[in-house]
Scaffold this motif. Structure first.
Motif, PDB file in Angstrom:
ATOM      1  N   ALA A   6       0.834  -1.205   0.000  1.00 51.21           N
ATOM      2  CA  ALA A   6       0.000   0.000   0.000  1.00 51.21           C
ATOM      3  C   ALA A   6       0.869   1.256   0.000  1.00 51.21           C
ATOM      4  CB  ALA A   6      -0.925  -0.007   1.213  1.00 51.21           C
ATOM      5  N   GLU A   7       1.933   1.246   0.799  1.00 53.66           N
ATOM      6  CA  GLU A   7       2.835   2.403   0.839  1.00 53.66           C
ATOM      7  C   GLU A   7       3.475   2.643  -0.520  1.00 53.66           C
ATOM      8  OE1 GLU A   7       4.152   2.203   5.568  1.00 53.66           O
ATOM      9  OE2 GLU A   7       5.511   1.458   4.009  1.00 53.66           O
ATOM     10  N   ASP A   8       3.843   1.562  -1.216  1.00 56.01           N
ATOM     11  CA  ASP A   8       4.425   1.713  -2.557  1.00 56.01           C
ATOM     12  C   ASP A   8       3.443   2.391  -3.508  1.00 56.01           C
ATOM     13  OD1 ASP A   8       6.913   0.621  -2.009  1.00 56.01           O
ATOM     14  OD2 ASP A   8       6.321  -1.412  -2.584  1.00 56.01           O
ATOM     15  N   TYR A   9       2.186   1.982  -3.446  1.00 55.11           N
ATOM     16  CA  TYR A   9       1.173   2.567  -4.324  1.00 55.11           C
ATOM     17  C   TYR A   9       0.925   4.034  -3.979  1.00 55.11           C
ATOM     18  CZ  TYR A   9      -0.296  -1.590  -6.894  1.00 55.11           C
ATOM     19  OH  TYR A   9      -0.346  -2.663  -7.752  1.00 55.11           O
ATOM     20  N   LEU A  10       0.811   4.332  -2.712  1.00 55.23           N
ATOM     21  CA  LEU A  10       0.538   5.711  -2.302  1.00 55.23           C
ATOM     22  C   LEU A  10       1.705   6.630  -2.652  1.00 55.23           C
ATOM     23  CD1 LEU A  10      -1.068   4.873   1.152  1.00 55.23           C
ATOM     24  CD2 LEU A  10      -2.280   5.664  -0.897  1.00 55.23           C
ATOM     25  N   LYS A  11       2.907   6.139  -2.462  1.00 53.77           N
ATOM     26  CA  LYS A  11       4.093   6.929  -2.841  1.00 53.77           C
ATOM     27  C   LYS A  11       4.105   7.181  -4.347  1.00 53.77           C
ATOM     28  CE  LYS A  11       8.209   5.007  -3.040  1.00 53.77           C
ATOM     29  NZ  LYS A  11       9.541   4.432  -2.716  1.00 53.77           N
ATOM     30  N   ALA A  12       3.794   6.150  -5.121  1.00 53.03           N
ATOM     31  CA  ALA A  12       3.782   6.309  -6.580  1.00 53.03           C
ATOM     32  C   ALA A  12       2.738   7.328  -7.014  1.00 53.03           C
ATOM     33  CB  ALA A  12       3.518   4.957  -7.242  1.00 53.03           C
ATOM     34  N   ILE A  13       1.553   7.261  -6.432  1.00 53.80           N
ATOM     35  CA  ILE A  13       0.499   8.222  -6.796  1.00 53.80           C
ATOM     36  C   ILE A  13       0.943   9.638  -6.470  1.00 53.80           C
ATOM     37  CG2 ILE A  13      -1.869   8.979  -6.286  1.00 53.80           C
ATOM     38  CD1 ILE A  13      -2.449   5.959  -5.644  1.00 53.80           C
ATOM     39  N   TYR A  14       1.542   9.824  -5.303  1.00 48.58           N
ATOM     40  CA  TYR A  14       2.011  11.158  -4.915  1.00 48.58           C
ATOM     41  C   TYR A  14       3.026  11.681  -5.920  1.00 48.58           C
ATOM     42  CZ  TYR A  14       3.860  14.983  -2.121  1.00 48.58           C
ATOM     43  OH  TYR A  14       4.240  16.235  -1.692  1.00 48.58           O
ATOM     44  N   GLN A  15       3.952  10.846  -6.346  1.00 49.48           N
ATOM     45  CA  GLN A  15       5.014  11.291  -7.244  1.00 49.48           C
ATOM     46  C   GLN A  15       4.559  11.440  -8.690  1.00 49.48           C
ATOM     47  OE1 GLN A  15       7.862   8.212  -6.105  1.00 49.48           O
ATOM     48  NE2 GLN A  15       8.985   9.675  -4.845  1.00 49.48           N
ATOM     49  N   LEU A  16       3.462  10.769  -9.046  1.00 49.78           N
ATOM     50  CA  LEU A  16       2.966  10.826 -10.423  1.00 49.78           C
ATOM     51  C   LEU A  16       1.947  11.939 -10.650  1.00 49.78           C
ATOM     52  CD1 LEU A  16       2.426   7.006 -10.995  1.00 49.78           C
ATOM     53  CD2 LEU A  16       4.120   8.423 -12.176  1.00 49.78           C
ATOM     54  N   ARG A  17       1.384  12.469  -9.599  1.00 52.20           N
ATOM     55  CA  ARG A  17       0.291  13.422  -9.755  1.00 52.20           C
ATOM     56  C   ARG A  17       0.776  14.728 -10.383  1.00 52.20           C
ATOM     57  NH1 ARG A  17      -0.971  15.408  -3.544  1.00 52.20           N
ATOM     58  NH2 ARG A  17       1.033  16.412  -3.180  1.00 52.20           N
ATOM     59  N   GLU A  18      -0.104  15.358 -11.086  1.00 51.52           N
ATOM     60  CA  GLU A  18       0.157  16.657 -11.693  1.00 51.52           C
ATOM     61  C   GLU A  18      -0.996  17.579 -11.337  1.00 51.52           C
ATOM     62  OE1 GLU A  18       0.866  16.280 -15.838  1.00 51.52           O
ATOM     63  OE2 GLU A  18       2.561  14.898 -15.607  1.00 51.52           O
ATOM     64  N   GLY A  19      -0.735  18.497 -10.420  1.00 51.73           N
ATOM     65  CA  GLY A  19      -1.787  19.393  -9.965  1.00 51.73           C
ATOM     66  C   GLY A  19      -2.890  18.628  -9.270  1.00 51.73           C
ATOM     67  N   GLU A  20      -4.123  18.993  -9.569  1.00 45.74           N
ATOM     68  CA  GLU A  20      -5.281  18.369  -8.924  1.00 45.74           C
ATOM     69  C   GLU A  20      -5.891  17.260  -9.758  1.00 45.74           C
ATOM     70  OE1 GLU A  20      -6.233  19.107  -5.841  1.00 45.74           O
ATOM     71  OE2 GLU A  20      -4.508  20.455  -5.768  1.00 45.74           O
ATOM     72  N   VAL A  60      -7.344   8.205  -9.665  1.00 45.59           N
ATOM     73  CA  VAL A  60      -7.451   8.352  -8.215  1.00 45.59           C
ATOM     74  C   VAL A  60      -6.697   9.591  -7.730  1.00 45.59           C
ATOM     75  CG1 VAL A  60      -7.663   5.863  -7.837  1.00 45.59           C
ATOM     76  CG2 VAL A  60      -5.400   6.918  -7.785  1.00 45.59           C
ATOM     77  N   ARG A  61      -7.146  10.071  -6.593  1.00 43.61           N
ATOM     78  CA  ARG A  61      -6.448  11.120  -5.861  1.00 43.61           C
ATOM     79  C   ARG A  61      -6.202  10.617  -4.441  1.00 43.61           C
ATOM     80  NH1 ARG A  61     -10.595  13.929  -8.453  1.00 43.61           N
ATOM     81  NH2 ARG A  61      -9.914  15.521  -9.976  1.00 43.61           N
ATOM     82  N   LEU A  62      -5.135  11.089  -3.835  1.00 42.38           N
ATOM     83  CA  LEU A  62      -4.876  10.750  -2.444  1.00 42.38           C
ATOM     84  C   LEU A  62      -5.805  11.543  -1.536  1.00 42.38           C
ATOM     85  CD1 LEU A  62      -0.958  10.850  -2.377  1.00 42.38           C
ATOM     86  CD2 LEU A  62      -2.419   8.821  -2.486  1.00 42.38           C
ATOM     87  N   THR A  63      -6.284  10.892  -0.492  1.00 40.59           N
ATOM     88  CA  THR A  63      -6.971  11.626   0.567  1.00 40.59           C
ATOM     89  C   THR A  63      -5.896  12.266   1.456  1.00 40.59           C
ATOM     90  OG1 THR A  63      -6.958   9.735   2.062  1.00 40.59           O
ATOM     91  CG2 THR A  63      -8.855   9.953   0.566  1.00 40.59           C
ATOM     92  N   GLU A  64      -6.312  13.037   2.429  1.00 37.49           N
ATOM     93  CA  GLU A  64      -5.350  13.640   3.356  1.00 37.49           C
ATOM     94  C   GLU A  64      -4.552  12.558   4.081  1.00 37.49           C
ATOM     95  OE1 GLU A  64      -5.311  16.583   7.285  1.00 37.49           O
ATOM     96  OE2 GLU A  64      -7.032  16.595   5.910  1.00 37.49           O
ATOM     97  N   ASP A  65      -5.237  11.488   4.513  1.00 38.98           N
ATOM     98  CA  ASP A  65      -4.540  10.395   5.186  1.00 38.98           C
ATOM     99  C   ASP A  65      -3.583   9.679   4.228  1.00 38.98           C
ATOM    100  OD1 ASP A  65      -5.777  10.905   7.587  1.00 38.98           O
ATOM    101  OD2 ASP A  65      -7.298   9.331   7.361  1.00 38.98           O
ATOM    102  N   GLY A  66      -4.020   9.490   3.000  1.00 38.86           N
ATOM    103  CA  GLY A  66      -3.166   8.837   2.015  1.00 38.86           C
ATOM    104  C   GLY A  66      -1.924   9.646   1.711  1.00 38.86           C
TER     105      GLY A  66
END
Length: 229
Positions: A6-20, A60-66
């Motif tokens: 789960a941490e790997d996925y959340l880290k990847a989403i954070y690093q891949l996101r562009e703006g909102e 997907v977008r991360l929530t605050e907890d994510g």
């Protein structure tokens, strides 16, 4: 506590996101080298734990907890990279994979001790900013080298750390964080020729490698030019 996966996925989403904008399933799958159905199934589980918000057919977008989980994982990773490089004689091309293995298994105390032993650093060996102890993201004011034209003098801010061969190539060329360099030529087919300060020869970088080098304006040069004017 989220699993290592789960941490790997959340880290990847954070690093891949562009703006909102939501991060597409296909983008996550490519980054993690897994199938799209695997990503979809994992995102459903993470949504159930309140770590992501899903938009059907968009991503997907991360929530605050994510986001907090992602930032903590990134902080662990980058502190470990720096410790391995500075205290255990790892080459900067070797630390990424080692930190990937270790980042999920360090305690809060060890994180605190690592940061203290390193002098509460702000960046890892590749120049990537380290989130603060309070998990505040540190945004870097930089852009890919490919965005600049011939004649501009810049400072290397950070380089992507996922490809050891690229890191070794850049190190051999004298292109590391805080290196000043001047863009000498931008060829029509994408090859960039740069002159790193302190090196005797220019370096030609294919566009795909130049895109992995992020740079910022040379404030020292800018100040000198303003004074000259």
């Amino acid at each position: 506590m989220p699993s290592s996966k789960a941490e790997d996925y959340l880290k990847a989403i954070y690093q891949l996101r562009e703006g909102e904008e939501p991060v597409a399933t296909s983008t996550i799958a490519e980054a993690l080298d897994v199938t799209a159905p695997t990503v979809t199934a994992t995102m459903k589980r993470l949504e159930g734990h309140g770590l992501v918000d899903r938009e059907e057919y968009k991503g997907v977008r991360l929530t605050e907890d994510g986001e907090l989980v992602a930032l903590e994982t990134i902080r662990h990773h980058r502190l470990l990279e720096l410790f391995l490089a500075e205290h255990l004689n790892y080459d900067w091309a070797e630390v990424h994979e080692e930190a990937d293995r270790l980042e999920h298994h360090i305690s809060e105390r060890l994180e605190t001790e690592l940061a203290a032993s390193l002098g509460d650093p702000s960046a890892d060996p590749h120049g990537a900013p380290i989130p603060t102890e309070d998990l505040e993201p540190t945004e870097a004011d930089d852009e890919p080298l490919t965005e600049y034209a011939a004649g501009e003098t810049l400072v290397v801010a950070q380089v992507a750390d996922s490809d050891p061969e690229v890191l070794s190539y850049l190190a051999d060329a004298g292109i590391t964080p805080d290196t000043r360099l001047t863009v000498r030529e931008v060829a029509p087919f994408g090859m960039l020729t740069v002159a790193p300060e302190g090196e005797d020869e220019t370096v030609s970088l294919p566009a795909e490698i130049a895109a992995e080098v992020r740079v910022r304006a040379d404030d020292e040069r800018s100040t000198d030019e303003l004074a000259a004017d």
